[in-house]
Each structure stands twice: as structure tokens, then as C-alpha cells.
Design an enzyme around this catalytic site. Structure first.
Site, PDB file in Angstrom:
ATOM      1  CG  HIS A  17      -1.962  -1.003   1.313  1.00  0.00           C
ATOM      2  ND1 HIS A  17      -2.125  -1.849   2.383  1.00  0.00           N
ATOM      3  CD2 HIS A  17      -2.927  -1.343   0.428  1.00  0.00           C
ATOM      4  CE1 HIS A  17      -3.150  -2.650   2.163  1.00  0.00           C
ATOM      5  NE2 HIS A  17      -3.657  -2.374   0.983  1.00  0.00           N
ATOM      6  CE  LYS A  41     -14.597  -7.556   2.833  1.00  0.00           C
ATOM      7  NZ  LYS A  41     -13.501  -6.864   2.112  1.00  0.00           N
ATOM      8  NE  ARG A  94      -2.362  -7.578  -4.662  1.00  0.00           N
ATOM      9  CZ  ARG A  94      -3.194  -7.966  -3.726  1.00  0.00           C
ATOM     10  NH1 ARG A  94      -2.801  -8.034  -2.487  1.00  0.00           N
ATOM     11  NH2 ARG A  94      -4.425  -8.311  -4.019  1.00  0.00           N
ATOM     12  CB  SER A 132      -4.312  -6.991   4.297  1.00  0.00           C
ATOM     13  OG  SER A 132      -3.894  -5.749   3.829  1.00  0.00           O
TER      14      SER A 132
HETATM   15  O1  PNS Z   1      -8.500  -3.274   0.149  1.00  0.00           O
HETATM   16  P1  PNS Z   1      -9.660  -3.922  -0.521  1.00  0.00           P
HETATM   17  O2  PNS Z   1     -10.399  -4.809   0.444  1.00  0.00           O
HETATM   18  O3  PNS Z   1      -9.290  -4.617  -1.799  1.00  0.00           O
HETATM   19  O4  PNS Z   1     -10.668  -2.719  -0.925  1.00  0.00           O
HETATM   20  C1  PNS Z   1     -11.900  -2.991  -1.514  1.00  0.00           C
HETATM   21  C2  PNS Z   1     -12.781  -1.745  -1.502  1.00  0.00           C
HETATM   22  C3  PNS Z   1     -12.888  -1.142  -0.124  1.00  0.00           C
HETATM   23  C4  PNS Z   1     -12.205  -0.707  -2.437  1.00  0.00           C
HETATM   24  C5  PNS Z   1     -14.182  -2.205  -2.031  1.00  0.00           C
HETATM   25  O5  PNS Z   1     -14.626  -3.292  -1.289  1.00  0.00           O
HETATM   26  C6  PNS Z   1     -15.200  -1.084  -1.934  1.00  0.00           C
HETATM   27  O6  PNS Z   1     -15.181  -0.153  -2.697  1.00  0.00           O
HETATM   28  N1  PNS Z   1     -16.115  -1.213  -0.929  1.00  0.00           N
HETATM   29  C7  PNS Z   1     -17.097  -0.182  -0.633  1.00  0.00           C
HETATM   30  C8  PNS Z   1     -18.481  -0.599  -1.127  1.00  0.00           C
HETATM   31  C9  PNS Z   1     -18.610  -0.369  -2.607  1.00  0.00           C
HETATM   32  O7  PNS Z   1     -18.470   0.741  -3.098  1.00  0.00           O
HETATM   33  N2  PNS Z   1     -18.865  -1.473  -3.314  1.00  0.00           N
HETATM   34  C10 PNS Z   1     -19.008  -1.439  -4.751  1.00  0.00           C
HETATM   35  C11 PNS Z   1     -17.664  -1.400  -5.422  1.00  0.00           C
HETATM   36  S1  PNS Z   1     -17.887  -1.323  -7.135  1.00  0.00           S
END
Ligand code: PNS
Length: 165
Positions: A17, A41, A94, A132
Site C-alpha cells: 500500500h 467482515k 499487483r 493483507s
Molecule cells: O482493500 P480492498 O479490500 O481490496 O478494498 C476494496 C474496496 C474497499 C475498495 C471495495 O470493497 C469497496 O469499494 N467497498 C465499498 C463498497 C462499494 O463501493 N462497493 C461497490 C464497489 S464497485
């Protein structure tokens, strides 16, 4: 003012990150690191803990011309980006395996907020396998994670593990 959000779970923040944040600094005037508050989660760290950890590490990133702030959010990333008046959503890629999920997310976010672009940045090769989730698994089973997370994060992971014993 070119403002971007960098959304994620950051449970916890990894050196991968940090690598993405360092690369993004050259592209934006302000980056809002957006910690998703996702108690459902069952995260290792609460959103407040994740946010505090990132704030502790921020001075090491060296802002330069780009202001970096930390915030948390719940609900849709697109809504948060709109609220923040951000022009871009930063995501790190990645390996090829990330692409499909990221593509779907970027297209959905584009549908929700057509004026906001998702900007993909490539993580350094040495972090291409770091997530993570994998780190937490390795750490919980006694494996070494130094060099993959900031030392402050490693310390907090050790404290968290001790709390559970
Ligand atoms: O670090 P991560 O877990 O890969 O991040 C994922 C994240 C937080 C970017 C994604 O889960 C997200 O945007 N969640 C918020 C809810 C949302 O907007 N969902 C629709 C995404 S198209």
C-alpha cells in the site's frame, strides 16, 4: 486541485500500500486514504485502529507537494469520492489475478460516478504477492512478516495477537 481517494480495507496497511501511495504522490495534489469501515467482515483491526496506524506512519511517507490525509467511510466508494470532490480513485494492481476484480469494480464505480476516473498503479514487483489477508494468515501461524509491513504495524499485529491469547 487534483484530489484522489485511495480506498481500501487496509487491515492492515502493508508496504505494498505504501508503495502505491508513494507512486501516486507525483500525480495528485491531495490523496485521501479512505479506510473502509466494514465491521461485518470481522477485521483484525477496527476502522479507528487502522486509521490511527496509517496516521502514525504518514510522516514517513514524506508528503512533498502532495497532501496526504486519512479518513474512513462506510457505504459506497463512489459516494465517498463524490462527497470528497475527488477526480480519481486510486487502486493498486499487483498481478494479473487482480485485474478482473478491479476491472469490474472500476466499471461499476464509473457507472455510479461517471466523472470520476479509476487510476491503476502497478505495485513494485517485490510486493506483487503481498496482501493483507495473506499476511494475517502467515502472522497468526507464527510466520515472519518483517519487511512486508511497516514496523509499527508489525508491533500492533503482535499486540493484537497477544490480546487474543
Ligand atoms: O482493500 P480492498 O479490500 O481490496 O478494498 C476494496 C474496496 C474497499 C475498495 C471495495 O470493497 C469497496 O469499494 N467497498 C465499498 C463498497 C462499494 O463501493 N462497493 C461497490 C464497489 S464497485
Amino acid at each position: 486541485m487534483r484530489r484522489a481517494i485511495f480506498p481500501g480495507s487496509f487491515d492492515p496497511l502493508t508496504n505494498g500500500h505504501l508503495d502505491i501511495i508513494r507512486r501516486a504522490r507525483a500525480l495528485f495534489d491531495e490523496i485521501v486514504i479512505a479506510v473502509l469501515d466494514n465491521p461485518d467482515k470481522n477485521p483484525m483491526f477496527s476502522a479507528a485502529e487502522r486509521r490511527a496506524m496509517i496516521e502514525e506512519i504518514l510522516p514517513e511517507i514524506g508528503n512533498g507537494e502532495c497532501a496526504i490525509v486519512v479518513d474512513s467511510f462506510s457505504g459506497l466508494t463512489a459516494d465517498f469520492a463524490i462527497r470528497k470532490k475527488a477526480g480519481a480513485i486510486i487502486r493498486g494492481i499487483r498481478a494479473v489475478a487482480d485485474y478482473e476484480y478491479e476491472l469490474r469494480m472500476a466499471l461499476m464505480n464509473r457507472r455510479l460516478a461517471p466523472e470520476i476516473e479509476t487510476v491503476f498503479l502497478l505495485a513494485a514487483e517485490e510486493y506483487s504477492y503481498v496482501s493483507s489477508t495473506l499476511l494475517k494468515q502467515v502472522f497468526a501461524l507464527g510466520g515472519r512478516v518483517e519487511g512486508l509491513v511497516p514496523t509499527q504495524v508489525e508491533k500492533k499485529m503482535r499486540e493484537k495477537l497477544a490480546e487474543k491469547i
